[in-house]
Design an enzyme around this catalytic site. Structure first.
Site, short mmCIF file in Angstrom:
data_model
loop_
_atom_site.label_atom_id
_atom_site.label_comp_id
_atom_site.label_asym_id
_atom_site.label_seq_id
_atom_site.Cartn_x
_atom_site.Cartn_y
_atom_site.Cartn_z
N GLU A 83 48.66 29.23 54.37
CA GLU A 83 50.08 29.62 54.35
C GLU A 83 50.98 28.42 54.61
O GLU A 83 52.01 28.34 53.92
CB GLU A 83 50.37 30.70 55.40
CG GLU A 83 49.56 31.96 55.29
CD GLU A 83 48.17 31.81 55.87
OE1 GLU A 83 48.03 31.17 56.92
OE2 GLU A 83 47.24 32.32 55.24
N ASP A 90 40.93 28.29 54.57
CA ASP A 90 41.63 29.18 55.50
C ASP A 90 43.01 28.60 55.82
O ASP A 90 43.26 27.41 55.65
CB ASP A 90 40.80 29.34 56.77
CG ASP A 90 40.99 30.70 57.42
OD1 ASP A 90 42.04 31.33 57.18
OD2 ASP A 90 40.10 31.13 58.17
N ASP A 149 43.75 38.47 57.71
CA ASP A 149 43.11 39.00 58.92
C ASP A 149 43.63 40.40 59.23
O ASP A 149 44.44 40.60 60.14
CB ASP A 149 43.36 38.06 60.10
CG ASP A 149 42.71 36.71 59.91
OD1 ASP A 149 41.85 36.58 59.03
OD2 ASP A 149 43.08 35.76 60.64
#
Length: 813
Positions: A402, A399, A472
């Site tokens: 980025e 997760d 998300d």
């Protein structure tokens, strides 16, 4: 006479000077204009690298994305009127020696792409004390020429013409600075800094914040598949995923204990609903000060190894959440901090307290680690291996790759990484962190294939065993509609494995407005979730996940009720298609193919399909037209992103009085591409392509069509992917055109296929002769079926069963 002779000598001398304005190299040429140095290199006969820098400035770079080395390529050069032409067997490149403009053509001279004259720009820039440039280049495209790719963007657009992006990695935005054209070429802009993409009628421009030079690759494939193949040849082939990863995955934010997680798998087994994967989200490590400790420190997870063993005993697999950052009380933080491997920038979570909203009086102290540092990547793996992989975890949910960059400040970009400023390498962060996990697991063992689920991606990431999900997202029909072109453009960027959170991530607007507080009982959400399940059936990964509303099937009624039955039907359909999907995965690995295919990939001559954003091919035989508009309920308008979602700023419209009959029939419009016939998957009705039709739909049926000439293997009913051998597959043959299909099999979860341990069985349909040939089996592997049955089924209902022992056989219908 002397005067004429002198003129001839001067002309010859002038020509000699001009001839010296370029230098031929082993791969191409080097040249100089008034302002810039330019180098053109053939990487192969269809891929060309163009490098530009200010005159006299040395520009050398080791690419983070490109893994290929230039191949020895035969080419010719010819100069005429200041135009230098380089020509290989497949492409021709013109370099204007006066102004440095580069143009690309097919080998026979058909124009493909050209730089806009005078658009090469180097603007001096101080990058954290380093003198460099902001770089920009513009290109001229045909007015009606669609282009595709650029990663994943959530705007609902398929063609990327007329758009403008700030290309910087984000939660739901994945940057891949690569686009391809319907004309059969692609362009990869090899730069890792935040960039601006701007397309107007005049030009298509890419401008990057930082660049010591301009560095891009032009590739000609002749088709979308050919372009993808060139891009993968340049940046790395996609390895094969395990068979179990193509089954159904259940997840939520989050299972609060190991007992709860194991119970979910048990319930699926009790219900007889297939399941192959379960995912544990965050906080199994305890509190935010222990963020991403990669150990089971939460008292509700007393024995991580037993949890994994219990899941395996139920014939399922488990992956687990890990992040690109660490809390200050973790071992990783302490070791990396001592070595200067942590970034001082704001990331998520913001507070050490788990209460919402974050209490900033108690900052979490969580810091992102320097993924660009190979030693840091090794340390990361050391702890992941010791705390999780050794406990039996099957794969990784990486997760925040980025990474999460909260309240980004300009000085954050001055942060020094192992490879320079964060600004310079910012967009390559996901490539480096995912690559570190893949490379280290491969060094550790070849007995288990690497599987990574990750939230962000960059060019070349397909080589690291990673499936990217779309972030998300909010739970809305608009978001669902946007997922199709988002996934297609991501795939057209050369990265084949993609999915979205089935049902959307933030679903609270459906939860809080329903009378019993459970969005799973809200008919508005039930319809949306069912349609998303159906779309997800035809994604490379089928994974249900989200927050606020539970996603497990038993929350949506029971057997015999329409919503439950619809979900159950499509999960089972996914398993029936596993032989087709796994063979398609081999086509992706071996032949550089693509799972999710925009219509123009297979029907480039049909201009009506060039910009259709709500249909796609899944593999090369199945056309899918997901239902992306509400048919039974009002279409709830939900505007939410990751920031407003986490802050619980939700639509509070009251839905509690709605009653719905999900048993009625509906219709939708579907376009069937021209040039082939199509069969309705559900009814076997044949329809000619090249027109829009009105298709019947129900809550448990979406439009699915099979291309004439297709050969479709159907697997047995199972509870998990490897429960039964494929010893009696149903082979559906769809007449109307010649066709072929290669059935691929191997040992399913190791890298022995790289050593040749696999089999291929090719089926060939001769439409004129109405005959099916099953060729000799090629290859072998441990556990291979030596004898098996195939039941051949035509749409007319005619069937034949054949016993196959690996030898070529032909029979007629």
């Amino acid at each position: 006479m002397k005067h004429i002779y002198l003129l001839l000598v001067l002309a010859a001398f002038s020509g000699s000077l001009q001839a010296q304005s370029f230098q031929k190299t082993a791969q191409g040429v080097k040249a100089s204009t008034t302002n810039n140095d330019i180098e053109i290199q053939f990487y192969n006969d269809a891929t060309i690298r163009v490098v530009k820098s200010p005159k006299g400035k040395v520009f050398k770079k080791e690419s983070l994305s490109v893994t290929a080395s230039p191949l020895k390529t035969g080419f010719t050069t010819q100069e005429k009127n200041s135009i230098l032409t380089l020509k290989s067997g497949k492409v021709s490149v013109n370099l204007n020696l006066s102004n440095g403009e580069v143009s690309f053509f097919t080998a026979n001279g058909h124009p493909l792409l050209k730089e806009k004259a005078g658009s090469t720009v180097f603007t001096p820039f101080n990058d954290a004390g380093n003198s460099t440039y902001t770089v920009s280049q513009s290109f001229i495209l045909d007015k009606d020429e669609p282009i595709y790719g650029l990663g994943q963007h959530q705007n609902g657009k398929l063609s990327q013409r007329g758009l403008k992006y700030r290309m910087e990695q984000g939660n739901v935005e994945d940057v891949v600075p690569f686009f391809q054209s319907v004309k059969g070429y692609g362009l990869f802009w090899d730069n890792y800094s935040p960039s601006d993409y701007t397309d107007t009628e005049e030009s298509t421009t890419i401008k990057s914040d930082v660049g010591d030079g301009i560095d891009y690759y032009f590739m000609y494939g002749g088709s979308a598949d050919g372009v993808v193949s060139q891009m993968r040849g340049l940046t790395g082939k996609a390895p094969l995923f395990p068979l179990w990863t193509y089954g159904y995955w259940q997840s939520r934010e989050r299972y609060k204990s190991q007992a709860e997680l194991v119970d979910v798998v048990k319930k699926y087994r009790e219900l007889g609903v297939p399941l192959d994967g379960i995912i544990q989200d965050w906080q199994y490590w305890g509190n935010n000060y222990l963020w991403n400790a990669m150990e089971f420190l939460n008292p509700e997870f007393p024995d991580g190894k037993k949890m994994a063993d219990d899941v395996h005993a139920l014939n399922a697999h488990m992956i687990i959440s890990i992040w690109s950052s660490f809390g200050p009380m973790t071992k990783q933080y302490r070791e990396m901090a001592a070595k200067g491997m942590l970034f001082n920038m704001q990331t998520w979570p913001e507070s050490g307290s788990e209460k919402w909203p974050p209490n900033k009086d108690y900052p979490s102290g969580v810091k992102v680690y320097d993924v660009y540092n190979p030693q840091a990547r090794d340390i990361y793996w050391k702890y992941a291996n010791a705390g999780l992989f050794s406990a039996g975890i099957d794969g990784w949910w990486m997760d925040s790759t980025e990474p999460d960059h909260v309240y980004a400040k300009q000085e954050d970009y001055d942060t020094q990484t192992f490879l320079g400023s964060f600004r310079k390498v910012r967009n390559a962060f996901p490539l480096m962190t995912v690559g570190g996990m893949y490379d280290n697991q491969r060094k550790t063992t070849s007995d288990k294939r690497v599987f990574i689920l990750t939230r962000s991606a960059f060019a070349g990431q397909q080589r690291y065993g990673a499936n990217t999900w779309s972030g998300d997202t909010g739970s809305s029909w608009e978001t669902l509609r946007n997922q199709i072109p988002a996934g297609l453009n991501f795939s057209l960027s050369g990265i084949p494995h993609w999915n979205s959170d089935i049902g959307g991530f933030f679903a609270g607007a459906y939860n809080t407005s329903w009378n019993d507080g459970s969005g799973a009982n809200n008919p508005l959400y039930r319809e949306l979730y069912t349609r998303w399940i159906q779309f997800g059936t035809f994604n490379p990964m089928m994974r249900s996940h989200g927050t606020e509303v539970p996603r497990e099937i038993y929350n949506y009624g029971k057997k015999g009720e329409p919503i439950y039955d619809a979900i159950d039907k499509f999960i089972n359909l996914r398993y029936a298609l596993l032989p087709y999907i796994y063979s398609a995965s081999w086509d992706v690995t071996h032949n550089n193919s693509t799972f999710m295919r925009a219509l123009f990939m297979d029907f480039p001559a049909d201009k009506k399909g060039w910009d259709i954003n709500n249909e796609f091919m899944f593999g090369q035989s199945i056309l899918v037209a997901p239902i992306v508009n509400a048919q039974y309920t009002p279409e709830k308008i939900v505007k939410v992103d990751e920031q407003t979602g986490w802050n619980k700023q939700e639509n509070k419209t009251n839905d509690s009085t709605i009653t719905v009959d999900f048993t009625t029939e509906k219709t939708t419009k579907v376009y069937l591409p021209e040039g082939t016939g199509w069969y309705d998957f559900w009814t076997n009705q044949k329809i000619e392509g090249g027109r829009e039709i009105t298709a019947k739909t129900t809550i448990n049926m979406i439009p699915v069509y099979i291309k004439a000439g297709a050969i479709l293997p159907i697997g047995p009913a199972v509870q998990y992917a490897t429960e039964k051998k494929w010893d009696n597959l149903e082979i559906k043959v769809y007449p109307g055109a010649n066709g072929s299909f290669t059935l691929y099999e191997d040992e399913f979860d190791n890298y022995n296929y790289e050593k040749g341990a696999y089999t291929e069985i090719k089926f060939i349909w001769n439409d004129k002769a109405k005959s099916l040939t099953i060729n000799d089996r090629k290859g072998k592997y441990n556990g291979m079926l030596s004898t098996r049955k195939f039941t051949i089924v035509l749409p007319s209902g005619v069937t034949k069963t054949v016993t196959y022992n690996g030898k070529k056989t032909t029979f007629k219908f």
